[in-house]
Write a protein that holds these residues in place. Structure first.
Motif, PDB file in Angstrom:
ATOM      1  N   VAL A 103      -4.928  -1.114 -13.208  1.00  0.00           N
ATOM      2  CA  VAL A 103      -3.528  -0.815 -13.518  1.00  0.00           C
ATOM      3  C   VAL A 103      -3.510   0.146 -14.697  1.00  0.00           C
ATOM      4  CG1 VAL A 103      -1.342  -1.792 -14.257  1.00  0.00           C
ATOM      5  CG2 VAL A 103      -2.823  -3.079 -12.728  1.00  0.00           C
ATOM      6  N   MET A 110      -4.725   3.502   0.805  1.00  0.00           N
ATOM      7  CA  MET A 110      -3.798   2.496   0.306  1.00  0.00           C
ATOM      8  C   MET A 110      -4.282   1.964  -1.031  1.00  0.00           C
ATOM      9  SD  MET A 110      -2.928  -1.037   2.178  1.00  0.00           S
ATOM     10  CE  MET A 110      -4.667  -1.340   2.283  1.00  0.00           C
ATOM     11  N   VAL A 111      -3.580   2.309  -2.096  1.00  0.00           N
ATOM     12  CA  VAL A 111      -4.015   1.871  -3.413  1.00  0.00           C
ATOM     13  C   VAL A 111      -3.005   0.970  -4.087  1.00  0.00           C
ATOM     14  CG1 VAL A 111      -5.494   3.856  -3.798  1.00  0.00           C
ATOM     15  CG2 VAL A 111      -3.101   3.950  -4.483  1.00  0.00           C
ATOM     16  N   SER A 112      -2.004   0.532  -3.342  1.00  0.00           N
ATOM     17  CA  SER A 112      -0.952  -0.244  -3.985  1.00  0.00           C
ATOM     18  C   SER A 112      -1.373  -1.672  -4.264  1.00  0.00           C
ATOM     19  CB  SER A 112       0.307  -0.234  -3.124  1.00  0.00           C
ATOM     20  OG  SER A 112      -0.064  -0.446  -1.775  1.00  0.00           O
ATOM     21  N   PHE A 113      -2.212  -2.251  -3.386  1.00  0.00           N
ATOM     22  CA  PHE A 113      -2.716  -3.576  -3.748  1.00  0.00           C
ATOM     23  C   PHE A 113      -4.218  -3.645  -3.492  1.00  0.00           C
ATOM     24  CE2 PHE A 113      -3.050  -5.347   0.505  1.00  0.00           C
ATOM     25  CZ  PHE A 113      -2.152  -4.595   1.216  1.00  0.00           C
ATOM     26  N   SER A 157      -7.403   0.894  -6.682  1.00  0.00           N
ATOM     27  CA  SER A 157      -6.523  -0.153  -6.178  1.00  0.00           C
ATOM     28  C   SER A 157      -6.627  -1.424  -6.986  1.00  0.00           C
ATOM     29  CB  SER A 157      -6.861  -0.456  -4.719  1.00  0.00           C
ATOM     30  OG  SER A 157      -8.049  -1.201  -4.649  1.00  0.00           O
ATOM     31  N   ARG A 209      -7.442   4.016 -15.078  1.00  0.00           N
ATOM     32  CA  ARG A 209      -7.924   4.487 -13.785  1.00  0.00           C
ATOM     33  C   ARG A 209      -8.757   5.740 -13.945  1.00  0.00           C
ATOM     34  NH1 ARG A 209      -2.746   3.989  -9.685  1.00  0.00           N
ATOM     35  NH2 ARG A 209      -2.971   1.761  -9.248  1.00  0.00           N
TER      36      ARG A 209
END
Lengths: 347, 231
Positions: free
Chosen positions: A266, A139-142, A263, A271
């Motif tokens: 941005v 999970m890297v969305s938040f 995560s 990244r």
């Protein structure tokens, strides 16, 4: 000491009833005006006065000596009364001032309570964090949570130092300019602190949301994989095994760190920069630790087999002309076979 | 009023008369108690200054010897903690460092630990463990912890002696197994001894966190002892 100062002014102890009345007036040392007045008041003849005056003075001296003797007996260190007291007080004051300054400096610089909240962990927490450091989260969305503690990372660095020491001893590594222990500690702590600072700097450039403490904790827990790999491969000297573990275990812990950083960052370029640097450094460090500190083991294996034949060599060899033609191929074959065998062994 | 009641009862059963004492509520029961200690302090100071050097040394050596016994037979006692001293750790550290010298001037095989290296490892390791246990919430003082850790090196020093004796025989795998066995036993003894003294000062659920660095510390020292080969 006796003070034969002003005639009636000095009468502290030996004041008779006729002088007692104005004693409180002359407590502070008295003034001549008051004395002269009182002297005139008390008696008529000045000769008698002088006689009494001398009597008083002698009594005073005796009393003062007695008082000084008493004080001396009461003194702990046996120094002469007034001087002793003064020097003792000065020494006492200096001691107090020095003590105050020292304790202030100590409490300012040696206050380890600053670090106390970072060591507030339970054994169960440390265990679970160690296991989680090998599991990359998709999970890297938040932003993923990083535990900001220093106990686990510090203990892992020390464990790595111990394992490194074990590896260097097993392979009889010779350190010329320095000591084994110093090298091990310098390498491990240097990597932990140096790479953390460097990645934190890059994170600052790439606008990633991570603090220095979190970076230290993240990289520290990432060393768990290194510890496992080195512990196993320093004892089982198989290169294939090492490469397998390097990819698997080292890769897992690197992926976890990379996922956490992704995560918190941005932008694709940022990244890539941040995670690429961290992955490269982390994997290369494991390679370095394995090969730099036990490559002498290969030398020992070579000497057990035969003369020191370097594994890869492309030096033209002089073929002795005196050898008969039949024996030439076998000689060359033997040497080649040996070289090949050694090469196979070392890889 | 209280004093009067007590003075009336001069019988052998002093406390029999106390059963019927009542203190009225409006009398404040307070005051000062001063115990004159000056004369005792004066005596103590002059007695240790004026005694002979032999007396001082024997007293200190006896204290060190008593603590050695406490380490060899670890029980839950407070002696090491209460009267801490750093003589024992210093003697042990110097002995260990001297025995770990290779004694050769061969500069090529200089991989063995030097005197300063052993010294630094022991003392900085002990300082680090002490800081760690204090940060974890332990209520032991700095020097008490140094004292305990230093004294618990005694089993490993004895292992070093045994290893040196064993190394006088011919080398071989049997030699190595004997040394390995001895070092492992002494390593376990050191850890048990230091845990017995240090564990009480930690909060109960964090004992493992404080013991692990002690384990690492004694492991490094054991490793230095085991891999020692006089050339």
């Amino acid at each position: 000491m006796a003070t034969p100062a002003a005639p009636t002014g000095g009468a502290r102890n030996g004041a008779g009833p006729e002088w007692g009345g104005f004693e409180e007036n002359i407590q502070g040392g008295g003034s001549a005006v008051i004395d002269m007045e009182n002297m005139d008041d008390t008696s008529g003849s000045s000769f008698e006065d002088m006689g009494e005056l001398h009597q008083r003075l002698r009594e005073e001296e005796v009393d003062a000596d007695a008082a000084a003797a008493e004080e001396e007996d009461g003194e702990f260190l046996g120094m002469k009364g007034f001087k002793g007291q003064l020097s003792r007080q000065v020494a006492d004051q200096m001691w107090q001032a020095g003590k105050r300054q020292a304790s202030r400096a100590f409490s300012l610089y040696a206050n380890i309570d600053i670090l106390r909240p970072y060591f507030d962990v339970e054994p169960a927490q440390v265990r679970s964090r160690l296991l989680e450091s090998m599991i990359p989260i998709k999970m890297v969305s938040f932003p993923q949570k990083i535990a900001g503690e220093l106990y686990g990372p510090l203990m892992l660095v020390f464990t790595l130092v111990a394992i490194l020491l074990h590896g260097m001893k097993t392979s009889d590594t010779i350190i010329r300019e320095g000591t084994l222990m110093g090298t091990a500690i310098g390498t491990c702590f240097g990597y932990w602190l140096g790479v953390s600072s460097f990645i934190y700097f890059l994170a600052y450039l790439c606008n990633a949301q991570i603090t220095m403490l979190q970076m230290l904790a993240l990289l520290g827990y990432g060393l768990f994989g290194h510890c496992i790999v080195l512990f196993i491969t320093y004892n089982i000297h198989l290169h294939a095994l090492f490469y397998l573990f390097w990819l698997l275990v080292g890769g897992l812990s690197t992926l976890r760190m990379v996922a956490v950083l992704v995560s918190r960052t941005v932008g694709p370029t940022q990244r890539l920069l941040l995670c690429g640097t961290l992955a490269t450094l982390h994997m290369l460090f494991l390679l370095y630790l394995h090969f730099a500190y036990h490559k002498v083991v290969e030398g020992i294996l070579d000497t057990l087999e035969g003369p020191n034949i370097p594994p890869i060599q492309r030096v033209p060899r002089d073929i002795p002309a005196a050898l008969p033609a039949a024996r030439l191929p076998t000689t060359v074959l033997n040497a080649t076979a040996r070289a090949v065998a050694v090469t196979l062994q070392s890889h | 009023m209280l004093k009067r009641v007590l003075s009336c009862h001069n019988s052998p059963h002093v406390f029999a008369g106390l059963s019927d004492i009542s203190i009225s509520q409006d009398i404040p029961v307070e005051g000062e108690i001063t115990i004159p200690v000056r004369s005792r302090v004066r005596e103590f100071d002059s007695s240790t200054l004026n005694e002979s050097v032999q007396n001082t040394i024997m007293r200190d050596l006896k204290a060190v010897g008593k603590k050695f016994m406490h380490v060899l037979y670890p029980r839950k006692s407070n002696t090491l903690l209460r009267d801490w001293d750093l003589w024992g750790p210093l003697i042990l550290c110097v002995t260990l460092a001297l025995m770990l010298q290779r004694g050769s001037v061969d500069s090529e095989k200089d991989g063995g630990p030097q005197f300063a290296e052993v010294f630094v490892i022991v003392w900085f390791g002990a300082v680090t463990i002490t800081l760690n246990s204090k940060l974890l919430g332990g209520n032991i003082s700095f020097f008490q912890s140094l004292c305990v850790l230093g004294y618990c090196i005694l089993p490993l020093t004895m292992a070093m002696l045994v290893c040196r004796l064993v190394l006088l025989a011919e080398p071989g795998p049997v030699n190595f197994m004997v040394r390995l066995f001895v070092v492992i036993i002494m390593f376990a003894w050191s850890i048990v001894a230091s845990t017995a003294f240090l564990a009480d000062s930690q909060p109960p659920n964090r004992k493992a966190l404080a013991v692990y660095p002690v384990f690492l510390f004694y492991f490094v020292i054991s490793w230095m002892i085991l891999t020692f080969t006089p050339q």
